[in-house]
Design a protein around this motif. Sequence first.
Motif, mmCIF file in Angstrom:
data_model
loop_
_atom_site.group_PDB
_atom_site.id
_atom_site.type_symbol
_atom_site.label_atom_id
_atom_site.label_comp_id
_atom_site.label_asym_id
_atom_site.label_seq_id
_atom_site.Cartn_x
_atom_site.Cartn_y
_atom_site.Cartn_z
ATOM 1 N N UNK A 120 -38.599 36.634 -19.390
ATOM 2 C CA UNK A 120 -37.788 35.494 -19.391
ATOM 3 C C UNK A 120 -38.212 34.496 -18.501
ATOM 4 N N UNK A 121 -38.468 33.169 -18.896
ATOM 5 C CA UNK A 121 -39.040 32.074 -18.098
ATOM 6 C C UNK A 121 -38.182 31.188 -17.190
ATOM 7 N N UNK A 122 -36.621 31.107 -17.267
ATOM 8 C CA UNK A 122 -35.868 30.068 -16.879
ATOM 9 C C UNK A 122 -36.259 30.550 -15.164
ATOM 10 N N UNK A 123 -35.719 31.588 -14.785
ATOM 11 C CA UNK A 123 -35.703 31.682 -13.157
ATOM 12 C C UNK A 123 -37.130 31.552 -12.661
ATOM 13 N N UNK A 124 -38.108 32.448 -13.212
ATOM 14 C CA UNK A 124 -39.276 32.216 -12.912
ATOM 15 C C UNK A 124 -39.833 30.647 -12.711
ATOM 16 N N UNK A 125 -39.709 29.896 -13.927
ATOM 17 C CA UNK A 125 -39.988 28.519 -13.690
ATOM 18 C C UNK A 125 -39.189 27.833 -12.614
ATOM 19 N N UNK A 126 -37.961 28.036 -12.455
ATOM 20 C CA UNK A 126 -37.028 27.313 -11.333
ATOM 21 C C UNK A 126 -37.585 27.471 -10.091
ATOM 22 N N UNK A 127 -37.894 28.713 -9.895
ATOM 23 C CA UNK A 127 -38.459 29.354 -8.703
ATOM 24 C C UNK A 127 -39.704 28.513 -8.427
ATOM 25 N N UNK A 128 -40.680 28.553 -9.332
ATOM 26 C CA UNK A 128 -41.954 28.335 -9.044
ATOM 27 C C UNK A 128 -42.192 26.534 -9.072
ATOM 28 N N UNK A 129 -40.970 25.754 -9.488
ATOM 29 C CA UNK A 129 -40.998 24.354 -9.482
ATOM 30 C C UNK A 129 -40.289 23.957 -8.094
ATOM 31 N N UNK A 130 -39.621 24.980 -7.361
ATOM 32 C CA UNK A 130 -39.066 24.905 -5.976
ATOM 33 C C UNK A 130 -37.529 24.319 -6.114
ATOM 34 N N UNK A 131 -36.985 24.585 -7.275
ATOM 35 C CA UNK A 131 -35.640 24.144 -7.435
ATOM 36 C C UNK A 131 -34.552 24.970 -7.669
ATOM 37 N N UNK A 132 -34.856 26.275 -7.616
ATOM 38 C CA UNK A 132 -34.062 27.511 -7.744
ATOM 39 C C UNK A 132 -32.656 27.324 -7.096
ATOM 40 N N UNK A 133 -32.946 27.357 -5.644
ATOM 41 C CA UNK A 133 -31.761 27.418 -5.019
ATOM 42 C C UNK A 133 -30.905 26.186 -5.184
ATOM 43 N N UNK A 134 -31.451 24.925 -5.011
ATOM 44 C CA UNK A 134 -30.560 23.920 -5.469
ATOM 45 C C UNK A 134 -29.958 23.977 -6.628
ATOM 46 N N UNK A 135 -30.486 24.431 -7.914
ATOM 47 C CA UNK A 135 -29.614 24.511 -9.125
ATOM 48 C C UNK A 135 -28.548 25.692 -8.885
ATOM 49 N N UNK A 136 -29.039 26.684 -8.399
ATOM 50 C CA UNK A 136 -27.815 27.790 -8.142
ATOM 51 C C UNK A 136 -26.832 27.453 -7.309
ATOM 52 N N UNK A 137 -27.135 26.438 -6.391
ATOM 53 C CA UNK A 137 -25.919 25.910 -5.409
ATOM 54 C C UNK A 137 -24.913 25.020 -6.242
ATOM 55 N N UNK A 138 -25.534 24.185 -7.052
ATOM 56 C CA UNK A 138 -24.958 23.071 -7.700
ATOM 57 C C UNK A 138 -24.233 23.654 -8.839
ATOM 58 N N UNK A 139 -24.850 24.768 -9.382
ATOM 59 C CA UNK A 139 -23.893 25.422 -10.436
ATOM 60 C C UNK A 139 -22.666 26.163 -9.969
#
Length: 180
Positions: free
Chosen positions: A58-77
Motif C-alpha cells: 500500500x502506498x498512501x501512508x508511505x507516500x504521505x510520510x515521505x512527502x512530510x505531510x502525514x502528521x498534518x493530514x492525520x491531525x486535520x482528519x
Amino acid sequence: MNVRQKLNEIMTTLIAQATTEEVYHALLRLTQEEAQKKVSKDGKKKLYYISAEFLIGKLLSNNLINLGIYDEVRTYLAENGKDLTDIEEFEKEPSLGNGGLGRLAACFLDSIATLNLNGDGVGLNYHFGLFHQKLTDHLQAVEPDVWRDQRGWLIRTMKSYPVTMAGVTYQSAMYDILVT
C-alpha cells in the motif's frame, strides 16, 4: 498552499461529512500532485530497474510520510472526525506480483527514490497479481484480487508499444506509479 487548503479544494463535500472512499480519493489526488512536483529528470543518465513484478504494498501512508505531510493530514482528519487508519485500510494493495523477488524489486524502487536518483522501475501491470485464499468445506480455494480501479495509483501515460506474442500483436499501454 497547505494540506488543509488543498484538501478542501479537492473535496466536493466537507471532510466531516465525506465517506471513507471520498476522503481516500482526495488524499490519493493530493499525494499524487505533491509527488509529481518532486519528480526528478535531472542528470545525463537514468537508472532502469526491470522486473516482472514489483510487490510495492500500500502506498498512501508511505507516500504521505515521505512527502512530510502525514502528521498534518492525520491531525486535520481527526479534527473532522476521521481516522487516517480507516482511510489506510480502505486502500487496495497493488497486485504487481506475488513473491519475494517482487518485494526486493520494490525495495530497489524505494532506494532509487530515497537517494533521489533519476530512475524508473519497469514491470508488468497485472490485473490479478495476488489471490485471496479462503477455506470452504475444509478445501482451499483462491479468488482473484481485483485491485485496479479508475482512480487508483496507476497513471496512464501516452506511451504505447506493439508487443507480439505467439504470432499475435497486442498494443501495450504504459502506466506510472509515483513512489516517493
